[in-house]
Design a protein around this motif. Sequence first.
Motif, PDB file in Angstrom:
ATOM      1  N   MET A   1      35.790  49.750  54.976  1.00 30.62           N
ATOM      2  CA  MET A   1      34.800  49.011  54.207  1.00 30.62           C
ATOM      3  C   MET A   1      35.481  48.353  53.003  1.00 30.62           C
ATOM      4  SD  MET A   1      31.235  50.435  52.739  1.00 30.62           S
ATOM      5  CE  MET A   1      30.633  49.797  51.216  1.00 30.62           C
ATOM      6  N   THR A   2      35.137  47.118  52.770  1.00 29.40           N
ATOM      7  CA  THR A   2      35.750  46.392  51.656  1.00 29.40           C
ATOM      8  C   THR A   2      34.742  46.203  50.527  1.00 29.40           C
ATOM      9  OG1 THR A   2      35.177  44.260  52.609  1.00 29.40           O
ATOM     10  CG2 THR A   2      37.330  45.153  53.197  1.00 29.40           C
ATOM     11  N   THR A   3      35.276  46.119  49.335  1.00 36.97           N
ATOM     12  CA  THR A   3      34.459  45.911  48.137  1.00 36.97           C
ATOM     13  C   THR A   3      34.939  44.645  47.456  1.00 36.97           C
ATOM     14  OG1 THR A   3      34.314  48.307  47.871  1.00 36.97           O
ATOM     15  CG2 THR A   3      33.721  46.961  45.974  1.00 36.97           C
ATOM     16  N   PRO A   4      34.048  43.691  47.196  1.00 40.47           N
ATOM     17  CA  PRO A   4      34.475  42.490  46.471  1.00 40.47           C
ATOM     18  C   PRO A   4      34.984  42.871  45.080  1.00 40.47           C
ATOM     19  CG  PRO A   4      32.227  42.241  47.317  1.00 40.47           C
ATOM     20  CD  PRO A   4      32.624  43.667  47.528  1.00 40.47           C
ATOM     21  N   CYS A   5      36.024  42.190  44.629  1.00 38.88           N
ATOM     22  CA  CYS A   5      36.577  42.475  43.310  1.00 38.88           C
ATOM     23  C   CYS A   5      35.580  42.056  42.228  1.00 38.88           C
ATOM     24  CB  CYS A   5      37.901  41.742  43.122  1.00 38.88           C
ATOM     25  SG  CYS A   5      38.794  42.373  41.685  1.00 38.88           S
ATOM     26  N   PRO A   6      35.400  42.907  41.210  1.00 37.74           N
ATOM     27  CA  PRO A   6      34.488  42.540  40.114  1.00 37.74           C
ATOM     28  C   PRO A   6      34.859  41.219  39.437  1.00 37.74           C
ATOM     29  CG  PRO A   6      35.109  44.855  39.928  1.00 37.74           C
ATOM     30  CD  PRO A   6      35.950  44.253  41.029  1.00 37.74           C
ATOM     31  N   CYS A   7      36.142  40.834  39.462  1.00 32.89           N
ATOM     32  CA  CYS A   7      36.582  39.625  38.762  1.00 32.89           C
ATOM     33  C   CYS A   7      36.147  38.341  39.459  1.00 32.89           C
ATOM     34  CB  CYS A   7      38.098  39.633  38.564  1.00 32.89           C
ATOM     35  SG  CYS A   7      39.052  39.068  39.989  1.00 32.89           S
ATOM     36  N   GLN A   8      35.513  38.488  40.604  1.00 30.93           N
ATOM     37  CA  GLN A   8      34.967  37.364  41.360  1.00 30.93           C
ATOM     38  C   GLN A   8      36.020  36.369  41.833  1.00 30.93           C
ATOM     39  OE1 GLN A   8      31.529  35.962  39.041  1.00 30.93           O
ATOM     40  NE2 GLN A   8      30.315  37.364  40.298  1.00 30.93           N
ATOM     41  N   SER A   9      37.180  36.896  42.180  1.00 29.43           N
ATOM     42  CA  SER A   9      38.244  36.052  42.715  1.00 29.43           C
ATOM     43  C   SER A   9      37.958  35.660  44.160  1.00 29.43           C
ATOM     44  CB  SER A   9      39.576  36.805  42.676  1.00 29.43           C
ATOM     45  OG  SER A   9      39.501  37.955  43.521  1.00 29.43           O
ATOM     46  N   GLY A  10      37.016  36.379  44.788  1.00 33.63           N
ATOM     47  CA  GLY A  10      36.744  36.167  46.202  1.00 33.63           C
ATOM     48  C   GLY A  10      37.568  37.095  47.084  1.00 33.63           C
ATOM     49  N   LYS A  11      38.435  37.887  46.466  1.00 31.06           N
ATOM     50  CA  LYS A  11      39.279  38.833  47.206  1.00 31.06           C
ATOM     51  C   LYS A  11      38.667  40.225  47.149  1.00 31.06           C
ATOM     52  CE  LYS A  11      43.447  36.363  45.764  1.00 31.06           C
ATOM     53  NZ  LYS A  11      44.593  36.442  44.864  1.00 31.06           N
ATOM     54  N   ASP A  12      39.152  41.102  48.038  1.00 36.18           N
ATOM     55  CA  ASP A  12      38.729  42.496  48.002  1.00 36.18           C
ATOM     56  C   ASP A  12      39.370  43.196  46.811  1.00 36.18           C
ATOM     57  OD1 ASP A  12      37.229  42.235  50.338  1.00 36.18           O
ATOM     58  OD2 ASP A  12      38.901  42.799  51.624  1.00 36.18           O
ATOM     59  N   PHE A  13      38.622  44.116  46.198  1.00 26.36           N
ATOM     60  CA  PHE A  13      39.088  44.868  45.036  1.00 26.36           C
ATOM     61  C   PHE A  13      40.433  45.531  45.307  1.00 26.36           C
ATOM     62  CE2 PHE A  13      38.533  48.854  42.316  1.00 26.36           C
ATOM     63  CZ  PHE A  13      38.874  48.231  41.139  1.00 26.36           C
ATOM     64  N   GLU A  14      40.603  46.093  46.511  1.00 25.35           N
ATOM     65  CA  GLU A  14      41.836  46.847  46.808  1.00 25.35           C
ATOM     66  C   GLU A  14      43.091  45.986  46.859  1.00 25.35           C
ATOM     67  OE1 GLU A  14      41.291  47.080  51.685  1.00 25.35           O
ATOM     68  OE2 GLU A  14      40.705  48.778  50.432  1.00 25.35           O
ATOM     69  N   VAL A  15      42.938  44.677  47.044  1.00 28.60           N
ATOM     70  CA  VAL A  15      44.115  43.793  47.058  1.00 28.60           C
ATOM     71  C   VAL A  15      44.154  42.860  45.841  1.00 28.60           C
ATOM     72  CG1 VAL A  15      44.401  43.847  49.562  1.00 28.60           C
ATOM     73  CG2 VAL A  15      43.031  42.026  48.516  1.00 28.60           C
ATOM     74  N   CYS A  16      43.122  42.935  45.008  1.00 28.88           N
ATOM     75  CA  CYS A  16      43.067  42.062  43.831  1.00 28.88           C
ATOM     76  C   CYS A  16      43.400  42.871  42.577  1.00 28.88           C
ATOM     77  CB  CYS A  16      41.692  41.398  43.736  1.00 28.88           C
ATOM     78  SG  CYS A  16      41.599  40.051  42.515  1.00 28.88           S
ATOM     79  N   CYS A  17      42.415  43.413  41.907  1.00 26.95           N
ATOM     80  CA  CYS A  17      42.630  44.091  40.617  1.00 26.95           C
ATOM     81  C   CYS A  17      42.934  45.585  40.729  1.00 26.95           C
ATOM     82  CB  CYS A  17      41.425  43.881  39.709  1.00 26.95           C
ATOM     83  SG  CYS A  17      41.266  42.161  39.136  1.00 26.95           S
ATOM     84  N   GLN A  18      42.510  46.240  41.804  1.00 28.28           N
ATOM     85  CA  GLN A  18      42.703  47.691  41.902  1.00 28.28           C
ATOM     86  C   GLN A  18      44.156  48.134  41.743  1.00 28.28           C
ATOM     87  OE1 GLN A  18      41.109  49.490  45.462  1.00 28.28           O
ATOM     88  NE2 GLN A  18      41.121  51.530  44.562  1.00 28.28           N
ATOM     89  N   PRO A  19      45.147  47.465  42.370  1.00 30.11           N
ATOM     90  CA  PRO A  19      46.541  47.899  42.169  1.00 30.11           C
ATOM     91  C   PRO A  19      46.975  47.855  40.698  1.00 30.11           C
ATOM     92  CG  PRO A  19      46.387  46.401  44.039  1.00 30.11           C
ATOM     93  CD  PRO A  19      45.047  46.380  43.352  1.00 30.11           C
TER      94      PRO A  19
END
Length: 135
Positions: A1-19
């Motif tokens: 399951m994917t979660t949209p990144c809160p920063c609204q980049s259009g990417k999934d949280f796990e590949v955007c801001c989470q790292p």
Amino acid sequence: MTTPCPCQSGKDFEVCCQPFLEGKALPETAEQLMRSRYSAYATQNVDYLQETLWPRYQKTFSPIEIAEYAQQTQWVGLDILATEKGQADDAKGSVLFCAKYLAHGQFGEQRELSLFKKRKGRWYYVEPLEEGARL
């Protein structure tokens, strides 16, 4: 399951801001740091907010105040309006953003032109150059 990144980049949280928030990677640009700090507010990651603040200002950072603020605020949108410099090979840069939130039943916007600087290969948020800035 994917979660949209809160920063609204259009990417999934796990590949955007989470790292970044988990310390597994460092933002390469001022905009990435801006987005990750927004996500840190949205996910109440107070440690990350302190770690990414310009070192001189970390001493006066109040984790308790910021945690209370983050708990009372629901961040609902981020628009990056402009960036100047702040790329991987720059030493400083600025980001003009508008962050939208709900707090105490009221909708609000925080609009700010922020200064970012790089030190020892890592980007930091320094201070607002202008609050309520216009393009």
